[in-house]
Design an enzyme around this catalytic site. Structure first.
Site, mmCIF file in Angstrom:
data_model
loop_
_atom_site.group_PDB
_atom_site.id
_atom_site.type_symbol
_atom_site.label_atom_id
_atom_site.label_comp_id
_atom_site.label_asym_id
_atom_site.label_seq_id
_atom_site.Cartn_x
_atom_site.Cartn_y
_atom_site.Cartn_z
ATOM 1 N N SER A 143 -31.535 -24.074 24.357
ATOM 2 C CA SER A 143 -32.212 -22.825 24.713
ATOM 3 C C SER A 143 -33.557 -23.183 25.322
ATOM 4 C CB SER A 143 -32.423 -21.980 23.448
ATOM 5 O OG SER A 143 -33.348 -20.928 23.673
ATOM 6 N N TYR A 156 -35.492 -21.057 14.627
ATOM 7 C CA TYR A 156 -34.540 -21.053 15.742
ATOM 8 C C TYR A 156 -34.890 -22.157 16.738
ATOM 9 C CZ TYR A 156 -32.076 -19.571 19.945
ATOM 10 O OH TYR A 156 -31.280 -19.547 21.057
#
Length: 246
Positions: A143, A156
Site C-alpha cells: 500500500s 495498518y
C-alpha cells in the site's frame, strides 16, 4: 491477448471484491486461468460464472488466509485443477483504522494475521511449487501505507511496511527463476474502509476515498508486471490518484 499472460495459472487471494475481483476479470479476459480464493464463496461463484460465460477459465475455493492449512489447500487445489501455479497474488487484506490510544488490540491482531501472516502463508505454500517448476511469480499487495505513516494507520502501515520487507527478502533469496513484485496502491475503490469500527476514522477515510482510483487501474498494473518477459522482474509499482498528496 497478451502472450505472456495467456495460459498462465494465476491464484488470487481476496478475490471476492475490490482489487482481487478486478484483477481476476482482467487476467481472465487476457487468457489466464484464474483460481479465486476468499471467505465469501457466494461472491466467488458469481464471479466465476461471469468469467466462464465469457469463455474464461476460473475455479473457486473457500479461503481464510489466516489459516495456513487453508492456504496450502488453496495452492494444492490449483495444482490439482491446472497442474501448475505460475502466479500467486497475495491480495487479501483488512484495514480497521483507529488511534493507538483506543487500544483496539483485537483489530491490530486481525491486521497482523491477515496482512502479514496471510502473505507468509502464501509464500510457504507456493514457494516449494515454484522452486520445483523453476519458474513462478509472487505479487504481494502492499500500500502507499507501506511508504508513509499517518494517524490512525500506525498498525495498518506497519503491516504494509512488513510486506515490502518480506517481498524484498524473498526476491533476494529465490534467484533468477522466480519473480517477486510488490504493488503499492494509493486510495483505491474497495471495501477496506468498511472494516473501520471507529466512527471518526471511518468518516475521515470515507471523505479521503472520494478521490479514489478504480480497482481496475490497480489490476492493470498487476497485469503489466505479469506480462513482462521471464527475465524482467518488476520489483515494485506505486499507483495512486494523480491528485493524492500521499
Amino acid at each position: 491477448m497478451t502472450t505472456n499472460i495467456q495460459g498462465k495459472v494465476v491464484a488470487i487471494t481476496g478475490a471476492s471484491s475490490g482489487i482481487g475481483e478486478a484483477t481476476a476479470r482482467l487476467l481472465a479476459q487476457q487468457g489466464a486461468k484464474v483460481v479465486l480464493g476468499a471467505r465469501r464463496v457466494d461472491r466467488l461463484e458469481a464471479l466465476a460464472s461471469e468469467l466462464k460465460a465469457k469463455e474464461g477459465e476460473a475455479r473457486v475455493r473457500a479461503l481464510d488466509v489466516t489459516k495456513r492449512e487453508d492456504v496450502q489447500g488453496f495452492v494444492d487445489f490449483t495444482l490439482k485443477e491446472f497442474g501448475r501455479l505460475d502466479v500467486l497474488i497475495n491480495n487479501a487484506g483488512v484495514m480497521p483504522l483507529s488511534l493507538l490510544e483506543m487500544l483496539k488490540v483485537d483489530e491490530w491482531n486481525r491486521m497482523v494475521d491477515v496482512n502479514i501472516r496471510g502473505v507468509l502463508h502464501g509464500i510457504a505454500a507456493a514457494l516449494p511449487v515454484m522452486k520445483r517448476q523453476k519458474a513462478g511469480q509472487f505479487i504481494n499487495l502492499s500500500s502507499i501505507g507501506g511508504h508513509t505513516v499517518s494517524p490512525t494507520a500506525a498498525v495498518y502501515c506497519a503491516t504494509k511496511f512488513a510486506v515490502l520487507a518480506l517481498s524484498e527478502g524473498l526476491r533476494q533469496e529465490v534467484g533468477a527463476d522466480i519473480r517477486v513484485t510488490v504493488i503499492s496502491p494509493g486510495v483505491t475503490t474497495s471495501e477496506l474502509a468498511e472494516s473501520i469500527s471507529d466512527p471518526n476514522a471511518r468518516e475521515v477515510m470515507r471523505e479521503f476515498r472520494k478521490g479514489a482510483i478504480p480497482a481496475e487501474a490497480v489490476a492493470r498494473s498487476i497485469s503489466y508486471a505479469i506480462a513482462q518477459p521471464a527475465d524482467v522482474d518488476v520489483s515494485e509499482i506505486i499507483i495512486r490518484p494523480t491528485a493524492s498528496p500521499y
